[in-house]
Design an enzyme around this catalytic site. Structure first.
Site, PDB file in Angstrom:
ATOM      1  CG  ASP A   8      32.232 -27.701 -84.528  1.00 41.46           C
ATOM      2  OD1 ASP A   8      33.309 -28.080 -84.149  1.00 41.46           O
ATOM      3  OD2 ASP A   8      31.805 -26.252 -84.865  1.00 41.46           O
ATOM      4  CB  ALA A  52      39.675 -24.833 -86.117  1.00 41.03           C
ATOM      5  N   GLY A  66      35.313 -28.558 -94.374  1.00 40.69           N
ATOM      6  CA  GLY A  66      35.316 -27.902 -93.157  1.00 40.69           C
ATOM      7  C   GLY A  66      36.606 -28.380 -92.314  1.00 40.69           C
ATOM      8  CG  PHE A  67      38.609 -25.776 -89.559  1.00 42.02           C
ATOM      9  CD1 PHE A  67      39.894 -25.171 -89.733  1.00 42.02           C
ATOM     10  CD2 PHE A  67      37.970 -25.258 -89.215  1.00 42.02           C
ATOM     11  CE1 PHE A  67      40.088 -23.958 -89.757  1.00 42.02           C
ATOM     12  CE2 PHE A  67      37.986 -23.444 -89.587  1.00 42.02           C
ATOM     13  CZ  PHE A  67      39.045 -22.865 -89.658  1.00 42.02           C
ATOM     14  N   GLY A  68      37.629 -29.629 -90.598  1.00 39.50           N
ATOM     15  CA  GLY A  68      38.198 -31.693 -89.893  1.00 39.50           C
ATOM     16  C   GLY A  68      37.897 -31.945 -91.400  1.00 39.50           C
ATOM     17  CB  VAL A 105      25.112 -35.340 -98.056  1.00 42.19           C
ATOM     18  CG1 VAL A 105      24.501 -36.753 -96.898  1.00 42.19           C
ATOM     19  CG2 VAL A 105      26.444 -35.166 -99.050  1.00 42.19           C
ATOM     20  CD  GLU A 140      36.909 -13.648 -81.564  1.00 40.86           C
ATOM     21  OE1 GLU A 140      38.549 -13.861 -81.163  1.00 40.86           O
ATOM     22  OE2 GLU A 140      36.158 -14.196 -82.066  1.00 40.86           O
TER      23      GLU A 140
HETATM   24  C1  LIG Z   1      31.329 -17.140 -85.980  1.00 41.74           C
HETATM   25  C2  LIG Z   1      32.341 -18.431 -85.697  1.00 41.74           C
HETATM   26  C3  LIG Z   1      34.126 -17.723 -84.475  1.00 41.74           C
HETATM   27  C4  LIG Z   1      35.061 -19.197 -84.691  1.00 41.74           C
HETATM   28  N1  LIG Z   1      36.034 -18.643 -83.932  1.00 41.74           N
HETATM   29  C5  LIG Z   1      36.674 -19.720 -83.623  1.00 41.74           C
HETATM   30  C6  LIG Z   1      38.046 -19.654 -82.956  1.00 41.74           C
HETATM   31  O1  LIG Z   1      38.373 -18.461 -83.304  1.00 41.74           O
HETATM   32  N2  LIG Z   1      39.145 -20.497 -82.982  1.00 41.74           N
HETATM   33  C7  LIG Z   1      39.030 -22.072 -83.095  1.00 41.74           C
HETATM   34  O2  LIG Z   1      39.999 -22.780 -83.009  1.00 41.74           O
HETATM   35  N3  LIG Z   1      37.235 -21.845 -83.684  1.00 41.74           N
HETATM   36  C8  LIG Z   1      36.852 -21.228 -83.538  1.00 41.74           C
HETATM   37  N4  LIG Z   1      35.205 -21.772 -84.365  1.00 41.74           N
HETATM   38  C9  LIG Z   1      34.695 -23.298 -83.908  1.00 41.74           C
HETATM   39  C10 LIG Z   1      35.257 -24.094 -85.589  1.00 41.74           C
HETATM   40  O3  LIG Z   1      35.641 -23.105 -87.115  1.00 41.74           O
HETATM   41  C11 LIG Z   1      35.017 -24.947 -85.717  1.00 41.74           C
HETATM   42  O4  LIG Z   1      35.086 -25.507 -84.431  1.00 41.74           O
HETATM   43  C12 LIG Z   1      35.244 -25.717 -86.863  1.00 41.74           C
HETATM   44  O5  LIG Z   1      34.745 -25.022 -88.302  1.00 41.74           O
HETATM   45  C13 LIG Z   1      34.847 -27.200 -87.124  1.00 41.74           C
HETATM   46  O6  LIG Z   1      34.962 -27.888 -88.124  1.00 41.74           O
HETATM   47  P1  LIG Z   1      34.625 -28.532 -88.559  1.00 41.74           P
HETATM   48  O7  LIG Z   1      35.068 -29.640 -90.216  1.00 41.74           O
HETATM   49  O8  LIG Z   1      33.683 -29.715 -87.491  1.00 41.74           O
HETATM   50  O9  LIG Z   1      32.514 -27.871 -89.157  1.00 41.74           O
HETATM   51  P2  LIG Z   1      32.718 -26.936 -90.229  1.00 41.74           P
HETATM   52  O10 LIG Z   1      34.052 -26.191 -89.665  1.00 41.74           O
HETATM   53  O11 LIG Z   1      31.555 -25.789 -89.920  1.00 41.74           O
HETATM   54  O12 LIG Z   1      32.493 -27.460 -91.416  1.00 41.74           O
HETATM   55  C14 LIG Z   1      31.492 -28.244 -91.907  1.00 41.74           C
HETATM   56  C15 LIG Z   1      30.961 -28.527 -93.470  1.00 41.74           C
HETATM   57  O13 LIG Z   1      30.555 -29.076 -93.479  1.00 41.74           O
HETATM   58  C16 LIG Z   1      29.701 -28.824 -94.877  1.00 41.74           C
HETATM   59  N5  LIG Z   1      28.470 -29.631 -94.636  1.00 41.74           N
HETATM   60  C17 LIG Z   1      27.300 -29.710 -93.646  1.00 41.74           C
HETATM   61  N6  LIG Z   1      26.249 -29.753 -94.306  1.00 41.74           N
HETATM   62  C18 LIG Z   1      26.502 -30.562 -95.195  1.00 41.74           C
HETATM   63  C19 LIG Z   1      25.651 -31.534 -95.890  1.00 41.74           C
HETATM   64  N7  LIG Z   1      24.024 -32.259 -95.683  1.00 41.74           N
HETATM   65  N8  LIG Z   1      25.985 -31.835 -96.955  1.00 41.74           N
HETATM   66  C20 LIG Z   1      26.868 -31.643 -97.899  1.00 41.74           C
HETATM   67  N9  LIG Z   1      28.432 -30.527 -96.826  1.00 41.74           N
HETATM   68  C21 LIG Z   1      27.487 -30.164 -95.736  1.00 41.74           C
HETATM   69  C22 LIG Z   1      29.638 -26.799 -94.765  1.00 41.74           C
HETATM   70  O14 LIG Z   1      28.452 -26.553 -96.057  1.00 41.74           O
HETATM   71  C23 LIG Z   1      30.991 -26.892 -94.386  1.00 41.74           C
HETATM   72  O15 LIG Z   1      31.701 -27.018 -95.377  1.00 41.74           O
HETATM   73  C24 LIG Z   1      34.743 -20.745 -85.067  1.00 41.74           C
HETATM   74  C25 LIG Z   1      33.086 -20.656 -85.393  1.00 41.74           C
HETATM   75  C26 LIG Z   1      32.144 -19.434 -85.555  1.00 41.74           C
HETATM   76  C27 LIG Z   1      30.696 -20.360 -85.667  1.00 41.74           C
END
Ligand SMILES: Cc1cc2nc3c(=O)[nH]c(=O)nc-3n(C[C@H](O)[C@H](O)[C@H](O)COP(=O)(O)OP(=O)(O)OC[C@H]3O[C@@H](n4cnc5c(N)ncnc54)[C@H](O)[C@@H]3O)c2cc1C
Length: 424
Positions: free
Chosen positions: A304, A320, A17-19, A83, A175
């Site tokens: 997150d 994000a 994801g983003f992180g 995982v 939204e």
């Molecule tokens: C509907 C919606 C709208 C949003 N709108 C906004 C916005 O307008 N602006 C904003 O800044 N933020 C927004 N966000 C929040 C933003 O998307 C999150 O803060 C961001 O995605 C967090 O990044 P992350 O890397 O922590 O997790 P994520 O981007 O969720 O990535 C997590 C990744 O881990 C993978 N994963 C999870 N568990 C496992 C496992 N057990 N094994 C292997 N892979 C795994 C998933 O498949 C995913 O690809 C929104 C979120 C949602 C759901």
């Protein structure tokens, strides 16, 4: 599969994801071998997911194959796998199929999902929005509801089919409500013969006292007024106490509705559980100020799935840019450690908060500068296009939005994955 020990430092990143993706990008050039594991084969731009759910954009406009994004990075191996745990003593990531992946440094970036506050039984009736599958499921439910209303002779059943309930008035709820109202008011009316889609009810239920609670009062009041002018009914202070196939109960009242969408509450991934690490009430792993997991200096967690405080002592928001900043910091710290150094603790910089309301309005809080209305919408649109990956998707999304504005047409109005059992 157990990978043979290798000379370069082995970094395993779970979650693209983003992180996780930002960590991978920022480790370019470092003397490391990276294994990036994700249970999906694509990176997803979640901020525009609601536009897939409301038929405005196609799935491929907001998602990219992870392998494609990293095709030029020879030191990165991408694994499509789920995982299921971590053996911190053996320094191994455990995959669901029984395989293990060894690491020297581990980065957990597994995100969060929606939570039903102890009522998981509501999920089939009130699905949330987190993945592409969630978005196409919601799109199907919304479009099928209109189709079934077209053929329904009983006025009460037709009214229930044309009632769309969204639970939770944060940015996603606002939204979704605004865009479903636009769909019913502008896009669909000419296509139906027996119903007036403009009579559809869009009801936004919020347990708190205002919409967009994370925004300043004046922007939140503006968002409320704008939603109401789009015809959205907003209910405050009455938490939902039941969701079923027939509708919702809130404040002791039953509202018959065939489409219910959950946009309230999140639950972090199981990362804290895997490591038996301290977590908050939403299961977010409480990381140290350098984003390591307490007691595990070789394991980082970002985005997150974590909770960490900013310089003012407030929790860093689950958005994000925060996940990306954390990914960037962790990559820098890994590089510094490989050189025998270290870095001061992570510091979050908040750039601003944005939310769209319907197709022409938005609110933006840049701290000292606050914007609303059409100007804010333009900035919102440009910012989102800028953050998409690749020229093709940027052009394609921009064109889709021009089409929605100029013609009220939403090209992705497709009912896929079957149709019959979603709106009774
Ligand atoms: C509907 C919606 C709208 C949003 N709108 C906004 C916005 O307008 N602006 C904003 O800044 N933020 C927004 N966000 C929040 C933003 O998307 C999150 O803060 C961001 O995605 C967090 O990044 P992350 O890397 O922590 O997790 P994520 O981007 O969720 O990535 C997590 C990744 O881990 C993978 N994963 C999870 N568990 C496992 C496992 N057990 N094994 C292997 N892979 C795994 C998933 O498949 C995913 O690809 C929104 C979120 C949602 C759901």
């Amino acid at each position: 599969m157990t990978m043979p020990p290798s000379q370069p430092h082995r970094v395993v990143i779970v979650g693209a994801g983003f992180g996780g993706l930002e960590t991978t990008y920022r480790l370019a050039g470092a003397p490391v071998e990276i294994t990036l594991i994700d249970r999906r084969n694509h990176h997803l731009f979640q901020p525009l997911l609601y536009q897939v759910a409301t038929a405005s954009l196609a799935t491929s406009e907001i998602a990219w194959p992870i392998r494609y994004l990293l095709r030029d990075r020879r030191e990165v191996t991408t694994l499509f796998a789920n995982v299921s745990g971590i053996d911190a003593q053996a320094r191994q990531v455990q995959l669901e199929d029984g395989a293990t992946v060894p690491y020297d440094t581990l980065v957990l970036a597994t995100g969060a999902r929606h939570a039903y506050f102890g009522h998981d039984e509501w999920e089939p009736f009130a699905p949330g929005l987190k993945t592409l599958e969630d978005a196409t499921t919601l799109r199907r439910r919304i479009l099928v509801a209109f189709e079934r209303a077209e053929r329904e002779c009983d006025p009460e059943r037709r009214a229930a089919l044309l009632t769309f309930v969204i639970i939770g008035a944060g940015p996603t709820g606002v939204e979704l409500a605004g865009t479903i109202a636009d769909l019913a008011q502008d896009t669909l009316p000419r296509d139906f013969r027996h119903i007036d889609t403009r009579k559809a009810r869009v009801v936004l239920i919020e347990a708190g006292t205002r919409v967009l609670a994370g925004f300043p009062d004046d922007l939140s009041a503006y968002a409320l007024k704008s939603l109401q002018s789009l015809g959205v009914e907003v209910m405050f202070g009455e938490p939902v106490t039941d969701c079923s196939a027939d509708g919702v109960v809130y404040g002791g009242k039953k509202l018959e509705a065939r489409t219910i969408i959950w946009a309230a509450g999140v639950r972090a991934s199981r990362a804290a559980e895997w490591l038996n690490a301290p977590a908050d009430r939403a299961f977010r792993l409480k990381v140290e100020p350098d984003l390591t997991v307490p007691g595990h200096p070789d394991i980082f967690a970002v985005g997150d799935t974590t909770t960490v405080m900013d310089a003012e002592g407030n929790p860093v928001p689950g958005i994000a840019p925060a996940a990306k900043q954390q990914g960037r910091y962790v990559a820098s710290l890994i590089k510094a450690r490989l050189r025998g150094g270290t870095l001061p603790p992570f510091r979050y910089k908040h750039a601003g908060s944005l939310a769209q309301i319907g197709k022409r309005l938005a609110v933006i809080d840049f701290g000292r500068i606050k914007l609303r209305g059409a100007v804010a919408w333009w900035i919102w649109g440009i910012a989102h296009i800028y953050f998409l990956i690749g020229l093709r998707n940027r052009l394609s999304v921009a064109l889709s939005w021009v089409w929605i504005h100029a013609r009220n047409q939403r090209a992705a109005r497709l009912i896929t994955q079957g149709s019959s059992k979603v709106a009774r």
